[in-house]
Motif scaffolding. Structure first.
Motif, PDB file in Angstrom:
ATOM      1  N   ALA A   3      42.938  19.192  23.803  1.00  0.00           N
ATOM      2  CA  ALA A   3      42.058  20.010  22.963  1.00  0.00           C
ATOM      3  C   ALA A   3      41.186  20.905  23.826  1.00  0.00           C
ATOM      4  CB  ALA A   3      41.191  19.095  22.126  1.00  0.00           C
ATOM      5  N   VAL A   4      40.935  22.093  23.302  1.00  0.00           N
ATOM      6  CA  VAL A   4      40.104  23.049  24.044  1.00  0.00           C
ATOM      7  C   VAL A   4      38.664  22.909  23.568  1.00  0.00           C
ATOM      8  CG1 VAL A   4      39.653  25.486  24.443  1.00  0.00           C
ATOM      9  CG2 VAL A   4      42.005  24.654  24.392  1.00  0.00           C
ATOM     10  N   ASN A   5      37.815  22.424  24.452  1.00  0.00           N
ATOM     11  CA  ASN A   5      36.398  22.331  24.117  1.00  0.00           C
ATOM     12  C   ASN A   5      35.579  23.402  24.823  1.00  0.00           C
ATOM     13  OD1 ASN A   5      36.630  19.996  22.464  1.00  0.00           O
ATOM     14  ND2 ASN A   5      36.974  18.798  24.336  1.00  0.00           N
ATOM     15  N   ARG A   6      36.039  23.753  26.020  1.00  0.00           N
ATOM     16  CA  ARG A   6      35.299  24.745  26.808  1.00  0.00           C
ATOM     17  C   ARG A   6      36.269  25.821  27.270  1.00  0.00           C
ATOM     18  NH1 ARG A   6      30.560  22.830  29.500  1.00  0.00           N
ATOM     19  NH2 ARG A   6      31.197  23.816  31.435  1.00  0.00           N
ATOM     20  N   ALA A   7      35.874  27.060  27.105  1.00  0.00           N
ATOM     21  CA  ALA A   7      36.723  28.172  27.545  1.00  0.00           C
ATOM     22  C   ALA A   7      35.926  29.096  28.440  1.00  0.00           C
ATOM     23  CB  ALA A   7      37.250  28.947  26.329  1.00  0.00           C
ATOM     24  N   ALA A   8      36.586  29.613  29.459  1.00  0.00           N
ATOM     25  CA  ALA A   8      35.962  30.588  30.357  1.00  0.00           C
ATOM     26  C   ALA A   8      36.743  31.891  30.262  1.00  0.00           C
ATOM     27  CB  ALA A   8      35.979  30.062  31.782  1.00  0.00           C
ATOM     28  N   ILE A   9      36.049  32.998  30.386  1.00  0.00           N
ATOM     29  CA  ILE A   9      36.716  34.299  30.325  1.00  0.00           C
ATOM     30  C   ILE A   9      36.326  35.105  31.552  1.00  0.00           C
ATOM     31  CG2 ILE A   9      37.007  36.434  29.025  1.00  0.00           C
ATOM     32  CD1 ILE A   9      36.322  34.926  26.495  1.00  0.00           C
ATOM     33  N   VAL A  10      37.345  35.568  32.259  1.00  0.00           N
ATOM     34  CA  VAL A  10      37.097  36.458  33.395  1.00  0.00           C
ATOM     35  C   VAL A  10      37.673  37.814  33.018  1.00  0.00           C
ATOM     36  CG1 VAL A  10      37.513  36.879  35.839  1.00  0.00           C
ATOM     37  CG2 VAL A  10      37.320  34.524  34.994  1.00  0.00           C
ATOM     38  N   ASN A  11      36.867  38.815  33.108  1.00  0.00           N
ATOM     39  CA  ASN A  11      37.224  40.124  32.591  1.00  0.00           C
ATOM     40  C   ASN A  11      37.147  41.165  33.698  1.00  0.00           C
ATOM     41  OD1 ASN A  11      37.657  42.125  30.592  1.00  0.00           O
ATOM     42  ND2 ASN A  11      35.455  42.577  30.630  1.00  0.00           N
ATOM     43  N   LEU A  12      38.235  41.884  33.923  1.00  0.00           N
ATOM     44  CA  LEU A  12      38.207  42.943  34.930  1.00  0.00           C
ATOM     45  C   LEU A  12      38.412  44.279  34.234  1.00  0.00           C
ATOM     46  CD1 LEU A  12      40.059  40.361  36.270  1.00  0.00           C
ATOM     47  CD2 LEU A  12      39.496  41.750  38.258  1.00  0.00           C
ATOM     48  N   GLY A  13      37.612  45.246  34.592  1.00  0.00           N
ATOM     49  CA  GLY A  13      37.922  46.580  34.102  1.00  0.00           C
ATOM     50  C   GLY A  13      36.905  47.210  33.193  1.00  0.00           C
ATOM     51  N   VAL A  35      31.886  28.677  25.147  1.00  0.00           N
ATOM     52  CA  VAL A  35      32.309  29.676  26.140  1.00  0.00           C
ATOM     53  C   VAL A  35      31.373  29.569  27.335  1.00  0.00           C
ATOM     54  CG1 VAL A  35      32.728  32.118  26.591  1.00  0.00           C
ATOM     55  CG2 VAL A  35      33.217  31.169  24.331  1.00  0.00           C
ATOM     56  N   VAL A  36      31.964  29.249  28.492  1.00  0.00           N
ATOM     57  CA  VAL A  36      31.158  29.013  29.691  1.00  0.00           C
ATOM     58  C   VAL A  36      31.366  30.154  30.680  1.00  0.00           C
ATOM     59  CG1 VAL A  36      31.240  26.507  29.387  1.00  0.00           C
ATOM     60  CG2 VAL A  36      33.002  27.648  30.759  1.00  0.00           C
ATOM     61  N   GLY A  37      30.629  30.113  31.770  1.00  0.00           N
ATOM     62  CA  GLY A  37      30.751  31.143  32.801  1.00  0.00           C
ATOM     63  C   GLY A  37      32.171  31.207  33.348  1.00  0.00           C
ATOM     64  N   GLY A  38      32.553  32.358  33.869  1.00  0.00           N
ATOM     65  CA  GLY A  38      33.931  32.650  34.256  1.00  0.00           C
ATOM     66  C   GLY A  38      34.615  31.592  35.099  1.00  0.00           C
ATOM     67  N   TYR A  39      33.898  31.000  36.053  1.00  0.00           N
ATOM     68  CA  TYR A  39      34.536  30.015  36.931  1.00  0.00           C
ATOM     69  C   TYR A  39      33.899  28.636  36.810  1.00  0.00           C
ATOM     70  CZ  TYR A  39      36.805  34.134  38.820  1.00  0.00           C
ATOM     71  OH  TYR A  39      37.540  35.276  38.948  1.00  0.00           O
ATOM     72  N   ASP A  40      33.302  28.376  35.647  1.00  0.00           N
ATOM     73  CA  ASP A  40      32.773  27.027  35.399  1.00  0.00           C
ATOM     74  C   ASP A  40      33.908  26.134  34.890  1.00  0.00           C
ATOM     75  OD1 ASP A  40      30.315  27.848  36.147  1.00  0.00           O
ATOM     76  OD2 ASP A  40      29.517  28.114  34.118  1.00  0.00           O
ATOM     77  N   PRO A  41      33.700  24.802  34.931  1.00  0.00           N
ATOM     78  CA  PRO A  41      34.750  23.905  34.418  1.00  0.00           C
ATOM     79  C   PRO A  41      35.105  24.247  32.967  1.00  0.00           C
ATOM     80  CG  PRO A  41      33.074  22.664  35.595  1.00  0.00           C
ATOM     81  CD  PRO A  41      32.553  24.065  35.484  1.00  0.00           C
ATOM     82  N   ALA A  42      36.395  24.352  32.688  1.00  0.00           N
ATOM     83  CA  ALA A  42      36.834  24.739  31.344  1.00  0.00           C
ATOM     84  C   ALA A  42      38.225  24.187  31.071  1.00  0.00           C
ATOM     85  CB  ALA A  42      36.845  26.266  31.225  1.00  0.00           C
ATOM     86  N   ARG A  69      42.092  27.398  41.038  1.00  0.00           N
ATOM     87  CA  ARG A  69      41.472  26.522  42.044  1.00  0.00           C
ATOM     88  C   ARG A  69      40.330  25.726  41.425  1.00  0.00           C
ATOM     89  NH1 ARG A  69      40.873  30.333  45.708  1.00  0.00           N
ATOM     90  NH2 ARG A  69      38.639  30.611  45.443  1.00  0.00           N
ATOM     91  N   VAL A  70      39.493  26.383  40.640  1.00  0.00           N
ATOM     92  CA  VAL A  70      38.323  25.668  40.112  1.00  0.00           C
ATOM     93  C   VAL A  70      38.661  24.883  38.842  1.00  0.00           C
ATOM     94  CG1 VAL A  70      36.605  27.210  41.120  1.00  0.00           C
ATOM     95  CG2 VAL A  70      37.467  27.693  38.841  1.00  0.00           C
ATOM     96  N   ASN A  71      39.764  25.248  38.194  1.00  0.00           N
ATOM     97  CA  ASN A  71      40.157  24.527  36.981  1.00  0.00           C
ATOM     98  C   ASN A  71      41.633  24.155  37.065  1.00  0.00           C
ATOM     99  OD1 ASN A  71      37.911  24.280  35.045  1.00  0.00           O
ATOM    100  ND2 ASN A  71      37.816  26.518  35.256  1.00  0.00           N
ATOM    101  N   PRO A  72      41.964  23.181  37.951  1.00  0.00           N
ATOM    102  CA  PRO A  72      43.381  22.902  38.209  1.00  0.00           C
ATOM    103  C   PRO A  72      44.159  22.454  36.977  1.00  0.00           C
ATOM    104  CG  PRO A  72      41.925  21.318  39.344  1.00  0.00           C
ATOM    105  CD  PRO A  72      41.059  22.394  38.793  1.00  0.00           C
ATOM    106  N   ASP A  73      43.476  21.829  36.000  1.00  0.00           N
ATOM    107  CA  ASP A  73      44.220  21.321  34.844  1.00  0.00           C
ATOM    108  C   ASP A  73      44.088  22.202  33.606  1.00  0.00           C
ATOM    109  OD1 ASP A  73      44.959  19.088  36.338  1.00  0.00           O
ATOM    110  OD2 ASP A  73      43.017  18.137  35.947  1.00  0.00           O
TER     111      ASP A  73
END
Ligand code: SF4
Length: 479
Positions: A3-13, A35-42, A69-73
């Protein structure tokens, strides 16, 4: 996938990109996902890539590498123009990532919703691809002071382009132009106003082709007669919402017509006196080889019409230096034309050849050191132009939407014509201050300073709860 409880979004552009990930983040939150910071656990990471330059591609790949790297799973979804144009590199980089193909144009939000709802879906491409999330808007990619947008809302009205300028990969990456239905835009603007935003920036890849949602797909130039034009859309926004300030992110010069200027004039100050008109070169031969749809005379005529219709308007532009065949004489002509326009702001880019574009086959490549020298010359001119535009405000009263507190405690924001203004005051966030301009900042030559003579405080504070990480190409792209 669990289940997805935490999502991170990294946006370029670009800003189109930003408005789309904002919508994605809203949907995730509405479904109970934090929705957490781009490279936080998610549990889920959405990486929205960009291909505007080779460096943007490299940064897109680096973002995916770091996300893994920061969210291997985590479930990692990679989408956007860099995936569209260089899918294999991402497949090699992270074989378990879901790569989203741009060609199928199903709804992003429906797909994300499905993804969040699937408890154990298989890895690999999502069934029914997401639309692209990324594109190019050179001006915003270049302006690192736009990164921390706090008070303005970017509302997407249009996507795609079929103009095929010879240096540009966007028609390949994003497909032909299509517009959002006016009801969709109206709903998005109302949502932004309800969230406390006082200024709306209408964005699109080629916004002047807006046609009310009736775009025809097809080969180059097949864009058909409009059910509703961009001026018509803006008229509806003015009539049917309480929007206080409207800007356009940028518009091709040939799309600035009398109808658009008439809407601006009739808007009673709600349409702001600021036009970003991409130029790209001030030499007719180079413009022709770029596949641009105007020459310098037409560009200058457009600027003159805009200035005649909207007194005090700020004209901004983009210029690409070092396009193939831009020899010294062409460059001198270009520089002279740019000087003659009297830009209030200018974004400068060095040409870089992109596979998949027509220009890559062109003879007459310009050496890198020459490109760098021209870029430096133009940047100096741009800095002078911004400083002199700011200095021209001394003694005038302007309306400033205050955005953020400066390190020295003053508040900074943009006036109607986009000039930067700093002033002292209490908490001014999202307030519109009437400011008497008294000088120019000693620290920042293109920032006007002044005293607040009247203050219109916001009816509500901005709800800002979407920690989307936006990576810019600042130093990399802005030469
Ligand atoms: Fe690219 Fe030209 Fe379309 Fe702009 S108008 S997106 S530069 S092809």
């Amino acid at each position: 996938m669990s289940a997805v409880n935490r999502a991170a979004i990294v946006n370029l552009g670009c800003k189109v990109n930003q408005s789309e990930v904002d919508a994605a983040a809203r949907l995730l939150r509405a479904r109970g996902v934090t929705v957490v910071g781009g490279y936080d656990p998610a549990d889920l990471v959405l990486v929205n890539t960009c291909t505007v330059t080779a460096e943007a591609d490299a940064k897109s790949r680096a973002a995916v590498r770091r996300a893994r790297r920061v969210n291997p799973d985590a479930e990692i979804v990679v989408t956007g123009c860099s995936v569209q144009t260089g899918r294999d590199a991402f497949a090699v980089l992270d074989p378990t990532a879901r790569l989203i193909d741009n060609h199928a144009k199903d709804g992003l939000l429906a797909e994300l919703e499905a993804l969040v709802a699937i408890p154990d879906g298989p890895a690999g491409p999502v069934a029914g691809a997401l639309p692209t999330l990324s594109g190019v808007e050179l001006a915003t990619a270049a302006d690192d002071r736009n990164v921390a947008e706090r008070t303005r809302a970017f509302v997407k009205v249009q996507d795609g382009c079929s103009f095929f300028c010879t240096y540009c990969i966007i028609p390949t990456a994003r497909g032909p132009e299509r517009s959002l239905a006016p009801e969709t835009v109206l709903a998005d603007v109302r949502r932004a106003l309800a969230a406390g935003h006082r200024e709306i920036v209408l964005t699109g890849i080629n916004i002047g082709t807006y046609d009310g949602g009736w775009s025809e797909r097809g080969p180059r130039g097949s864009h058909r007669a409009a059910a509703l034009t961009l001026p018509g859309l803006i008229r509806r926004l003015l009539d049917e919402t309480e929007v206080e300030r409207i800007r356009l992110s940028s518009i091709e010069p040939q799309h600035v017509d009398d109808e658009l200027l008439a809407v601006w004039r009739a808007a009673d100050g709600r349409c702001l006196p600021h036009f970003h008109l991409p130029l790209q070169s001030g030499d007719d031969g180079v413009l022709h080889r770029m596949g641009r749809r105007y020459d310098t005379a037409a560009y200058a005529a457009t600027v003159a019409r805009v200035r005649a219709a909207i007194p005090g308007v700020a004209i901004h532009g983009d210029v690409i230096v070092g396009f193939p065949t831009e020899d010294e004489r062409a460059w001198e002509r270009s520089l002279a034309f740019i000087r003659g326009i009297g830009f209030a702001g200018l974004h400068v880019f060095r040409y870089s050849a992109r596979p998949g574009t027509a220009a890559i086959r062109m003879a007459g490549a310009v050496d890198e050191p020459v490109k760098k020298r021209r870029a430096a010359d133009l940047l100096a001119l741009a800095a002078e132009a911004r400083a002199s535009f700011a200095a021209g405000h001394v003694g005038r009263i302007v309306d400033v939407l205050f955005e953020s507190r400066l390190p020295d405690g003053r508040w900074g924001g943009h006036a109607e014509d986009h000039v930067l203004v700093a002033a002292a005051g209490g908490d001014l966030e999202n307030a519109i201050g009437r400011v008497m301009i008294e000088g120019v900042d000693r620290e920042v030559a293109d920032r006007a300073i002044g005293s607040i003579v009247a203050l219109d405080r916001p009816k509500r504070q901005i709800r800002r709860d979407l920690p989307v990480l936006t990576e810019q190409f600042g130093g990399a792209r802005a030469v």
